[in-house]
Design an enzyme around this catalytic site. Structure first.
Site, PDB file in Angstrom:
ATOM      1  N   THR A 213      16.508  96.011  -4.027  1.00 55.28           N
ATOM      2  CA  THR A 213      17.860  96.546  -4.247  1.00 55.28           C
ATOM      3  C   THR A 213      18.481  96.101  -5.567  1.00 55.28           C
ATOM      4  O   THR A 213      19.673  96.326  -5.796  1.00 55.28           O
ATOM      5  CB  THR A 213      18.807  96.133  -3.092  1.00 55.28           C
ATOM      6  OG1 THR A 213      18.863  94.705  -3.016  1.00 55.28           O
ATOM      7  CG2 THR A 213      18.325  96.697  -1.763  1.00 55.28           C
ATOM      8  N   TRP A 214      17.690  95.482  -6.444  1.00 58.34           N
ATOM      9  CA  TRP A 214      18.230  95.107  -7.746  1.00 58.34           C
ATOM     10  C   TRP A 214      18.636  96.366  -8.504  1.00 58.34           C
ATOM     11  O   TRP A 214      17.851  97.298  -8.647  1.00 58.34           O
ATOM     12  CB  TRP A 214      17.187  94.316  -8.534  1.00 58.34           C
ATOM     13  CG  TRP A 214      17.653  93.824  -9.865  1.00 58.34           C
ATOM     14  CD1 TRP A 214      18.874  93.293 -10.168  1.00 58.34           C
ATOM     15  CD2 TRP A 214      16.903  93.804 -11.085  1.00 58.34           C
ATOM     16  NE1 TRP A 214      18.935  92.941 -11.490  1.00 58.34           N
ATOM     17  CE2 TRP A 214      17.727  93.242 -12.090  1.00 58.34           C
ATOM     18  CE3 TRP A 214      15.611  94.201 -11.419  1.00 58.34           C
ATOM     19  CZ2 TRP A 214      17.308  93.077 -13.396  1.00 58.34           C
ATOM     20  CZ3 TRP A 214      15.182  94.027 -12.722  1.00 58.34           C
ATOM     21  CH2 TRP A 214      16.026  93.472 -13.696  1.00 58.34           C
TER      22      TRP A 214
ATOM     23  N   ASP B 147      15.104  93.708   0.773  1.00 59.87           N
ATOM     24  CA  ASP B 147      15.368  92.520  -0.029  1.00 59.87           C
ATOM     25  C   ASP B 147      16.602  92.734  -0.899  1.00 59.87           C
ATOM     26  O   ASP B 147      16.751  93.770  -1.545  1.00 59.87           O
ATOM     27  CB  ASP B 147      14.165  92.236  -0.932  1.00 59.87           C
ATOM     28  CG  ASP B 147      14.406  91.037  -1.834  1.00 59.87           C
ATOM     29  OD1 ASP B 147      14.085  89.917  -1.407  1.00 59.87           O
ATOM     30  OD2 ASP B 147      14.923  91.223  -2.954  1.00 59.87           O
TER      31      ASP B 147
ATOM     32  N   TYR C 204      23.199  90.434  -7.019  1.00 55.74           N
ATOM     33  CA  TYR C 204      22.928  91.845  -7.284  1.00 55.74           C
ATOM     34  C   TYR C 204      24.185  92.716  -7.208  1.00 55.74           C
ATOM     35  O   TYR C 204      24.117  93.867  -6.779  1.00 55.74           O
ATOM     36  CB  TYR C 204      21.902  92.386  -6.293  1.00 55.74           C
ATOM     37  CG  TYR C 204      20.486  91.889  -6.473  1.00 55.74           C
ATOM     38  CD1 TYR C 204      20.126  91.041  -7.526  1.00 55.74           C
ATOM     39  CD2 TYR C 204      19.495  92.260  -5.578  1.00 55.74           C
ATOM     40  CE1 TYR C 204      18.827  90.583  -7.661  1.00 55.74           C
ATOM     41  CE2 TYR C 204      18.188  91.811  -5.716  1.00 55.74           C
ATOM     42  CZ  TYR C 204      17.857  90.972  -6.751  1.00 55.74           C
ATOM     43  OH  TYR C 204      16.564  90.526  -6.880  1.00 55.74           O
TER      44      TYR C 204
END
Length: 279
Positions: free
Chosen positions: A20-21, A47, A52
């Site tokens: 999810t970066w 993750d 983030y």
């Protein structure tokens, strides 16, 4: 979806999960839809991290009503990694994620606070039921040895590291260390963070040829290669539901010995670097 045991935890985790970066850089509804499409396709390993941006809140929205199906992972930044700081940071992540627990909680990279303090905070959280396990991220062999000496065997669930076709440095020492010590290796940025092989390059053409033979995409071929070993997982990120489904399909892709050899030749791991590559 192919799943493997996640380090010493006993948890069965899909080999291909969802990162999810920078997911908050996409349109929010589309990001939520992509995560849900991935979950529906079997990518139930999600993750995220406190650093983030809005990612944890987006994940919290996407997983509403689905928490029991998931392996949910987040990370604490080193600046918050004192014994008490770890607990505070985790509690804040839980609120953003709208859940009461994490399946795994990671130290995002080695920092200046004593690792003994961080591990003690992780163990406090585990005993309180707020995390089920803990792990590390961006740790090289020296740091891994130190963590193992502090925590003892069968405590470190995973080490999350940079791993894509153009960056295979972890195969020299980090991956073998993880395999020897029963620690799962999770590769992040498997598409090279915007640097996926050009379709016109020799490597790009090789991936395309393999993809055609299997009726899939070059991206799926890359994911299959990066999870070819028993101890490896990967967490691609996408803001598109169709791409999420394509990514999930890579778990069923079995590359032949000749195809693996071709990929190895086009994307050699190169010499061992002096420091661990990371983003």
């Amino acid at each position: 979806m192919l799943a493997r045991r996640f380090g010493p935890t006993g948890i069965r985790v899909p080999v291909i999960g969802q990162g999810t970066w920078r997911i908050d850089s996409a349109e929010r509804d589309g990001a939520v839809a992509a995560l849900r499409a991935g979950i529906d396709a079997g990518m139930t390993h999600i993750d995220t991290a406190e650093m983030y941006g809005e990612a944890e809140a987006i994940v919290g929205e996407a997983i509403a009503g689905l928490r029991e199906e998931l392996v949910l992972v987040s990370k604490v930044v080193p600046g918050n990694a004192t014994r008490r700081g770890v607990v505070r940071a985790c509690e804040q992540s839980l609120r953003r994620l709208r859940t009461d627990r994490l399946d795994c909680y990671l130290l995002h990279w080695p920092g200046n606070h004593a690792l003994e303090e961080t591990v003690a905070g992780f163990e406090d959280l585990r005993k309180a039921g707020k995390i089920l396990s803990w792990g590390l991220s961006n740790f090289d062999v020296e740091d891994l040895d130190r963590a193992l000496a502090i925590a003892g065997p069968y405590r470190i669930a995973c080490n999350q590291v940079l791993y894509h076709l153009g960056e295979r440095a972890i195969e020299h020492a980090v991956l073998p260390w993880c395999t020897r010590n029963g620690v799962a290796l999770v590769g992040y940025s498997p598409f090279g963070s915007g640097d996926f092989p050009d379709p016109a390059s020799p490597g790009g053409r090789a991936l395309a040829g393999i993809a055609v033979a299997h009726g899939t995409t070059p991206y799926a071929v890359a994911l299959a290669f990066l999870t070819r070993l028993d101890n490896t997982f990967t967490i691609p990120k996408t803001g598109r539901p169709t791409r999420a489904v394509e990514n999930a399909g890579a778990a069923a892709l079995r590359l032949t010995a000749a195809e693996l050899t071709l990929i190895e030749a086009q994307f050699p791991r190169g010499p061992r670097p002096r420091t661990l590559p990371m983003l």
